[in-house]
Design a protein around this motif. Sequence first.
Motif, mmCIF file in Angstrom:
data_model
loop_
_atom_site.group_PDB
_atom_site.id
_atom_site.type_symbol
_atom_site.label_atom_id
_atom_site.label_comp_id
_atom_site.label_asym_id
_atom_site.label_seq_id
_atom_site.Cartn_x
_atom_site.Cartn_y
_atom_site.Cartn_z
ATOM 1 N N THR A 48 -12.369 5.860 2.731
ATOM 2 C CA THR A 48 -11.163 5.482 1.995
ATOM 3 C C THR A 48 -11.502 4.634 0.779
ATOM 4 O OG1 THR A 48 -9.827 5.576 3.998
ATOM 5 C CG2 THR A 48 -8.953 4.269 2.181
ATOM 6 N N ASP A 49 -12.327 3.610 0.964
ATOM 7 C CA ASP A 49 -12.695 2.747 -0.158
ATOM 8 C C ASP A 49 -13.455 3.524 -1.227
ATOM 9 O OD1 ASP A 49 -11.466 0.551 0.954
ATOM 10 O OD2 ASP A 49 -13.322 -0.265 1.808
ATOM 11 N N ALA A 89 -11.543 7.503 -7.559
ATOM 12 C CA ALA A 89 -10.325 8.002 -8.198
ATOM 13 C C ALA A 89 -9.827 7.028 -9.262
ATOM 14 C CB ALA A 89 -9.237 8.245 -7.150
ATOM 15 N N VAL A 90 -9.847 5.740 -8.960
ATOM 16 C CA VAL A 90 -9.399 4.741 -9.931
ATOM 17 C C VAL A 90 -10.338 4.730 -11.135
ATOM 18 C CG1 VAL A 90 -9.088 2.255 -10.323
ATOM 19 C CG2 VAL A 90 -8.137 3.330 -8.279
ATOM 20 N N LEU A 150 -1.800 8.078 0.464
ATOM 21 C CA LEU A 150 -2.179 9.245 -0.321
ATOM 22 C C LEU A 150 -2.910 10.174 0.635
ATOM 23 C CD1 LEU A 150 -2.531 10.668 -3.103
ATOM 24 C CD2 LEU A 150 -4.674 9.408 -3.314
ATOM 25 N N SER A 151 -2.437 11.389 0.738
ATOM 26 C CA SER A 151 -3.025 12.326 1.688
ATOM 27 C C SER A 151 -3.588 13.526 0.935
ATOM 28 C CB SER A 151 -1.953 12.780 2.679
ATOM 29 O OG SER A 151 -2.488 13.711 3.578
ATOM 30 N N ASP A 167 0.831 -1.191 0.000
ATOM 31 C CA ASP A 167 0.000 0.000 0.000
ATOM 32 C C ASP A 167 0.873 1.252 0.000
ATOM 33 O OD1 ASP A 167 -2.228 -1.625 0.188
ATOM 34 O OD2 ASP A 167 -2.275 -1.536 2.364
ATOM 35 N N HIS A 168 0.378 2.270 -0.676
ATOM 36 C CA HIS A 168 1.085 3.544 -0.723
ATOM 37 C C HIS A 168 0.128 4.620 -0.222
ATOM 38 C CE1 HIS A 168 4.353 1.757 -3.012
ATOM 39 N NE2 HIS A 168 3.403 1.103 -3.665
ATOM 40 N N HIS A 212 -19.726 1.845 1.877
ATOM 41 C CA HIS A 212 -18.256 1.792 1.840
ATOM 42 C C HIS A 212 -17.677 2.744 2.875
ATOM 43 C CE1 HIS A 212 -18.104 -0.540 -1.852
ATOM 44 N NE2 HIS A 212 -18.931 0.305 -2.442
ATOM 45 N N VAL A 215 -13.370 6.815 -1.924
ATOM 46 C CA VAL A 215 -12.482 7.744 -2.628
ATOM 47 C C VAL A 215 -11.536 6.980 -3.546
ATOM 48 C CG1 VAL A 215 -10.624 9.441 -2.326
ATOM 49 C CG2 VAL A 215 -12.674 9.568 -0.911
ATOM 50 N N ARG A 216 -10.997 5.861 -3.076
ATOM 51 C CA ARG A 216 -10.094 5.061 -3.903
ATOM 52 C C ARG A 216 -10.810 4.583 -5.158
ATOM 53 N NH1 ARG A 216 -9.656 0.044 -4.907
ATOM 54 N NH2 ARG A 216 -11.003 -0.569 -3.204
ATOM 55 N N GLU A 217 -12.006 4.010 -4.995
ATOM 56 C CA GLU A 217 -12.751 3.491 -6.146
ATOM 57 C C GLU A 217 -13.107 4.607 -7.128
ATOM 58 O OE1 GLU A 217 -16.079 1.225 -4.718
ATOM 59 O OE2 GLU A 217 -14.789 -0.153 -3.603
#
Length: 100
Positions: free
Chosen positions: A36-37, A43-44, A12-13, A9-10, A33, A39-41
């Motif tokens: 974090t999940d 963004a991806v 991201l702030s 994992d990396h 969700h 925002v990640r989804e």
Amino acid sequence: MARAVKRKDHPLSMRLPETDIAIIDRAATLRGHSRTDFVREAAVRAAEDILMETAPIRMSPAGFKAFVEVLSQPARPVPEMVELLQRKAPWESRDTKVEK
């Protein structure tokens, strides 16, 4: 002797206004969700969309010729689409006519 573990994992702030966090949290909750999940989804998904928009389409000369031939043919009606577009909307029933 301890082995070094490679991190997968990396971090991201981001710094966001409170109003943005509230919107994100509300949407994440509706989807079930975590923030974090969610925002990640999101963004991806946005990144994949942009990459797909800019990805070149490659095809052989024969494939391109066939593609152009299909595009050059006259349009043909699709019976299912014709039926769908002729169907009245639920709010367009005989009982709900508006007088002018």
